[in-house]
Structure formats: structure tokens, C-alpha cells
Design a protein around this motif. Structure first.
Motif: not given
Length: 498
Positions: A425-454
Motif C-alpha cells: 500500500l502507498s499512502r499519498r498526499d497525507d491522506e486521512l486513512f493510513a495503511e492499517p485502515g486500508w489493510l483491514q478493509v481490503m482484507l475484510g472485504q475479501g481482497i487477497v494479495p497474490q504474494a507477500w514480501h519475500p
């Protein structure tokens, strides 16, 4: 000759937005003349009863005692928002404030969790959050982070009308002057700026700066100055809401609940003296009568009033600061209260006004930068709300099928694609919702990444299990040791105010 400095700010409209502005200006602008025009005959929307943690910073800046505040507004604690049925009916997750787990080295926790999930040794992601665990246990205390225990940020639920009344008392105690009456017309100067407001009873009130807090009417920024409005219905199609309070009892849950319905979603906000409820829906997919039936059939207690209707078009102003007028609250735009951002957008507008307040003449460069920052803020919050709608699996329901297949703004499409490909995830322009919020909603909504950091693969399996288990244990054990939320609320009566 020295040009006199502008020293009078006139706020048009009361309610939460107007009195938040009056409170901040009267406290933080000593020597300025702060006035507010409000009519008791004009009702307020009053649906913004849930907040995010930044509201505590606003209250602290004003020197407001938390216990006194919570007593006055019948407030409760909010640790996050539960989303029920947003992926599909019967499934739920909680977007809790704060972090989830702890990273290792330069790699964020969720990369290790993704590997652990793939290997079958990880508990559900959200169970590694202290806020989530405490919320679901119905517990709360002001936790001091130490050692492995993370901070537990929190916000409030409160009665918006009581909050406005609380801030009115605060503002008037700090010198703000209230004028009762309706705005009949807006007087413009030869330069095109606003010169004065004309009230019923042939009263005229002049000022140097004007703040439009007149709600959807936008009497200054819209009617008088002609600033246009960008309609976002194509992205957020819900255009109506019904709000109704009901009886509450027992230990109020320390979180907001948003339950997906066939044509929108229903909010549940627990207060000390009642529960606030509402149904946000699309009139293209549901009639008002059907919405009322659904809402009233899904209350925890007897309704305390008839459902209050609200019509809106999600969107924003073409400009938020035009000439010598700044719009805040509903006059500046509307984003449905799915992530409790309405009051926060008022708060950030006030902070930005204080940041850009000129000592003398106003300059176009300042206006342009104020507007740019506010446009970015609205756009990014819009994207976050859209994520909840777009990433759904409620197949066969017209509204949900439509939002799942809609074209996305470029920035939101970029975020989703990046996360799907590599869990980044990359946060731009000092936007309100930071990475923890995006992560929780994406995973909660069923968006599953194809890979993780090696780098997450370098940890031996047993060490990975221990690392994930420790994060889970800290969250669950700390939450289990906290007292009930009700105990905290009951203690407010014994606390001595500063």
C-alpha cells in the motif's frame, strides 16, 4: 498609513459545524471578534454521532475535560466500526482504530500474516488487533502502551445536538456572540466579496471573513457566490437516509455497526441514553416506505421518534474557499457517514482555516492551496468509502451488482491493483486513512494479495508461528483484562473536572 487588519469572523449557521468553528476561533484567536448567526426555527441534520480518534485532538486543543464532555453529550467510547454483510450476508469484520500486530525489521506485520495464513498457522487477521479484541469483548480502559502492548486509540459516539449545545456554551464563555434569526439575503461589496448578512427584522451584520455552515442550503458559498457542486452519485449512489433513535439498555457496545442491506446500509450508534440508528439507501433501488419498514424492523429497542428523512447528493464544492468565504460541513460537500468522517471534515476545515488565516489582505495563492488540500482530502475519503461498496460479493442484488462493476477513480484502482499484486500500500498526499485502515478493509472485504514480501519467507516456520501467536496473545489477553465499557461510563460521574 497602516491598513486595519481583518478581525471579525461571522459564521453563518449553527449546528455541529458552526459551533465547532465558533469554539475553535473564540478559544484560539484572541482579540478577534467571533460572531455566529443561527435560527432556532431551522433544524439541523444531526446524523454525525460517530467520530474518529482525531476528535480527541480537537477537544484537547480547546482544553475540554473529557469526563465533563462525555457527561454533557451522553457519549460513549468508539474503538472501531463493525461491517456486517458487506462482503456477503452473514460475514462480518471490524475495522478497529490503530495498528494490527507488529512488524519485524522493515517488513510490515501483514506480510508475515499472509504467509502464515497460506500455511494454516495464522488466526484471522483482525484478531491481532487490541482495539478489535476489546471492542468485541465490550471492554474499555485508557491503556498506556508498554512493552508489547500497543496503544489503543479511541473516538466517541455522542448526541450531535448535545455536542452543539455544549460547544455553544463553551464559545459564548470565550466571547463568541450569537445572533438569533434567519438569513434573508447576502450583501456583496463592489469587489464581489461578501460584505454583510441581512437578517429578518431588517438587521445587518458586517464582517471581514465569513464561514458558511448553512448545511445543504449553502446560502453563502452556493447561492450568493455561485460556486458549483460536483455530484458523485455515479460512484456513491445512495442518496437518501432515514434516522431514528431507539431505546438502549445494558453495556453499550464500544463500536459502531454498519450493516449492509439490500439497497444500502444501516448504522447503529450506541449512546448512554439511547441508540442512534439510520438507513442510508439508494432511492433508485428502494422506496422510502420500504426503507422505513426495514429500519424499524431492525432496531434493538422501541423507537423514540418517527424516522427523520434526509435527501442528499454525495459530492463536493468546486471550491471551498471563494473570495472571503470558506464553506465547512454540509455546505462544502457531503460524504455518507460510513466511516464517520463528517465531523472530522469539519475539524480539518477549521484547522486549515486557522493555518491559512491571513494577517492582512487575502491572496489567491493561499486560496488555491487551501482548495487543493481540501479537494485531495475529499477525493481520498471518497475512494475509501467506495472500496467498501466495490469489493463486495453480494451477487444478485441490483445496487451491489452495480457498485461492484463500476469504473473506479484512477487512484483507487491503483491502490487495489498494487495490493492485489504484492500486498503493498502507498499512502499519498497525507491522506486521512493510513495503511492499517486500508489493510483491514481490503482484507475484510475479501481482497487477497497474490504474494507477500519475500523477506517474510526467511523466518523458519516455527518462529513464524511463535511470532504470529505472540501478537494474537497480546491483543486477546490485554483485551480480556480490561473492565467493561459500562464501568468506564459509570466512573464519569465520580471524576472531578479540572
Amino acid at each position: 498609513m497602516i491598513t486595519p487588519l481583518p478581525r471579525t469572523i461571522l459564521i453563518a449557521g449553527g449546528g455541529t459545524a458552526g459551533w465547532m468553528a465558533a469554539a475553535a476561533f473564540s478559544k484560539l484567536l484572541p482579540g478577534w471578534n467571533i460572531q455566529i448567526v443561527e435560527s432556532d426555527a431551522i433544524g439541523t441534520v444531526g446524523v454525525g454521532e460517530a467520530t474518529i480518534p482525531q476528535i480527541r485532538l480537537f477537544n484537547q486543543a480547546l482544553g475540554i475535560d473529557e469526563a465533563e464532555f462525555l457527561r454533557a453529550v451522553q457519549g460513549t467510547i468508539k474503538l472501531g466500526i463493525e461491517f456486517d454483510g458487506w462482503t456477503r450476508p452473514g460475514e462480518r469484520y471490524l475495522h478497529g482504530f490503530g495498528s494490527v500486530g507488529r512488524g519485524m525489521g522493515l517488513v510490515d506485520f501483514h506480510h508475515y500474516w499472509l504467509r502464515g495464513q497460506a500455511e494454516g498457522i495464522a488466526a484471522p487477521y483482525h484478531d491481532h488487533s487490541l482495539n478489535n479484541a476489546a471492542a468485541l469483548a465490550g471492554s474499555f480502559a485508557q491503556v498506556e502502551p508498554r512493552g508489547p502492548i500497543p496503544p489503543m486509540p479511541y473516538a466517541y459516539h455522542f448526541d450531535a445536538a448535545l455536542y452543539a449545545a455544549f460547544l455553544r456554551r463553551f464559545s459564548e464563555a470565550h466571547g463568541a456572540v450569537r445572533h438569533e434569526g434567519r438569513i434573508v439575503s447576502v450583501e456583496r461589496s463592489d469587489t464581489g466579496d461578501i460584505a454583510a448578512l441581512l437578517l429578518d427584522g431588517e438587521r445587518r451584520i458586517a464582517a471581514d471573513w465569513f464561514v458558511d455552515a448553512t448545511g445543504f442550503a449553502a446560502l453563502l458559498i452556493g447561492d450568493a457566490l455561485g460556486v458549483g457542486y460536483q455530484d458523485w452519485t455515479q460512484w456513491l449512489p445512495c442518496d437518501r437516509a432515514l434516522a431514528v433513535p431507539c431505546e438502549g439498555a445494558g453495556n453499550p457496545l464500544p463500536y459502531t455497526r454498519a450493516t449492509a442491506r439490500s439497497a444500502g446500509w444501516q448504522w447503529r450508534i450506541p449512546l448512554q441514553h439511547r441508540i442512534g440508528n439510520g438507513y442510508v439507501y439508494s432511492s433508485a433501488h428502494l422506496s422510502d416506505d420500504e426503507a422505513a419498514v426495514t429500519l424499524l424492523a431492525n432496531l434493538d429497542g422501541a423507537p423514540l421518534a418517527d424516522p427523520k428523512p434526509l435527501r442528499f447528493a454525495t459530492g463536493k464544492r468546486d471550491a471551498f474557499w471563494d473570495r472571503n468565504c470558506v464553506a465547512i460541513g454540509l455546505a462544502s460537500g457531503f460524504l455518507e457517514p460510513l466511516e464517520s468522517t463528517s465531523i472530522h471534515l469539519v475539524q480539518t476545515a477549521i484547522a486549515r482555516i486557522l493555518q491559512f488565516l491571513p494577517r492582512g489582505a487575502m491572496h489567491e495563492a493561499d486560496r488555491a492551496e487551501y482548495n487543493r488540500l481540501t479537494h485531495v482530502e475529499y477525493d481520498r475519503v471518497r475512494d475509501f468509502l467506495m472500496l467498501h461498496y466495490h469489493a463486495n460479493q453480494r451477487v444478485g442484488e441490483p445496487l451491489w451488482d452495480a457498485v461492484r462493476s463500476m469504473a473506479l477513480p484512477d487512484e483507487l484502482a491503483r491502490k487495489i491493483a498494487l495490493f492485489k499484486s504484492s500486498a503493498r500500500l502507498s499512502r499519498r498526499d497525507d491522506e486521512l486513512f493510513a495503511e492499517p485502515g486500508w489493510l483491514q478493509v481490503m482484507l475484510g472485504q475479501g481482497i487477497v494479495p497474490q504474494a507477500w514480501h519475500p523477506s517474510a519467507d526467511a523466518l523458519p516456520r516455527d518462529d513464524l508461528a511463535g511470532f504470529l501467536g505472540a501478537a494474537h496473545s497480546v491483543a486477546q489477553r490485554t483485551a480480556a483484562a480490561l473492565p467493561p465499557h459500562r464501568a468506564f461510563l459509570d466512573s464519569l460521574a465520580q471524576r472531578v473536572f479540572a
